[in-house]
Design an enzyme around this catalytic site. Sequence first.
Site, short mmCIF file in Angstrom:
data_model
loop_
_atom_site.label_atom_id
_atom_site.label_comp_id
_atom_site.label_asym_id
_atom_site.label_seq_id
_atom_site.Cartn_x
_atom_site.Cartn_y
_atom_site.Cartn_z
N CYS A 111 0.81 -1.23 0.00
CA CYS A 111 0.00 0.00 0.00
C CYS A 111 0.85 1.28 0.00
CB CYS A 111 -0.95 0.00 1.19
SG CYS A 111 -2.07 -1.40 1.20
N HIS A 247 -3.04 7.33 2.46
CA HIS A 247 -3.58 6.03 2.03
C HIS A 247 -4.93 5.75 2.69
CE1 HIS A 247 -4.04 1.92 1.06
NE2 HIS A 247 -3.71 1.46 2.24
N ASN A 277 -10.15 -0.02 0.35
CA ASN A 277 -8.69 0.14 0.31
C ASN A 277 -8.19 -0.43 -1.01
OD1 ASN A 277 -5.94 -0.27 0.54
ND2 ASN A 277 -6.01 -1.02 2.65
#
Length: 321
Positions: A111, A247, A277
């Site tokens: 990520c 993020h 996500n």
Amino acid sequence: MAEIIIGTGAAVPAYVLDNDGVAELVETDDAWIRERTGIRQRHIAKEETTASLAEEAACRAVVDAGIAPNRIDLIVVATATANQRMPCVACEVQEKIGAQQAACFDLNAACTGFVLAYQTAAAYLKAGIYRTALVIGSDCMSQVIDWQDRSTCILFGDGAGAAVLQRQPGLSYLPVAGADGRKGEVLSCQALYEEQPFYKKSGDSGFLRMDGQAVFKFAVRKVPEAILEVLESNGLSTGDIDWFVIHQANRRIIESVARHLGISMERFLVNLQEYGNTSSASIPILLDEGKHSGRLKKGQRLVIAGFGAGLTWGASIVQIA
Ligand code: UT7
């Protein structure tokens, strides 16, 4: 020498899976998912792939930047879910958009991938090696999710985002990045070598496994630290930043980061309610939405900050043309 974002693009799969749809697969419900994460729905790839989404986002970013593809010197794709081990996704994008002059490679920092890909491309530009770079984050996390594991399948979605960076004279900002490889088991996904059983260890599943609370605690401590470090090392404070683009993993993480920094949630771009996500794609999708909704304006100063498996983290100060 510095770098500036001159174009952005994004692409998400057509199919939308809302929380009620997830509740048909595992024991959960819409209210729990919204309250604990802020997520309402996610896009899941049925026809699309990590490469096809990267190509679509790249095409849009290049059109938005208004440059000819053959002027791109470098393509870096951040991904942990490429469909093939080689060639890299960046080469597939190069072929698709006709950027024949570009050097190409992929980079995997889960990520945190987009932030590290951005920092890598920016370093080439600042060093005077290249003038124009295309940076992409693309992931189809749905491929590695165990759809029987309610602690992970509620969270993730698929997508891609891209940014075109151009070298320009001016002040260059120092980046911040780090990793703690001792915490690898907190968030991991084994590669499957089905063709060669010799490599397969017992317990390998090919699915993402996560200690959600450990990742949560890491994120709420490390992200504010990384943001304060990147500000301090560039002689800036939170008041010098127009937008914080971090993020998108859990709304409660973003709220905690805002509290730690003592700033309002209104200065954070948030879209995880729509996409979940999307791993390396979350920050460039936000940048693209922010730019095209008119919230991000020419000359504004942004902080991008990522965290994820590794454990890894990174933060950079970026500017939009
Ligand atoms: O890119 C980085 C990726 N990862 C992350 O950022 C993950 C960060 N972590 C998180 O977002 C959160 O830890 C989760 C959303 C994964 C979990 O939320 P939580 O508030 O930490 O829940 P929990 O694991 O502490 O579980 C609380 C309760 C438990 O029940 P009991 O033991 O209190 O009765 C769980 O069994 O909630 C239960 N639970 C669920 N209930 C309904 C766990 N998952 C679910 C679910 N639906 N999906």
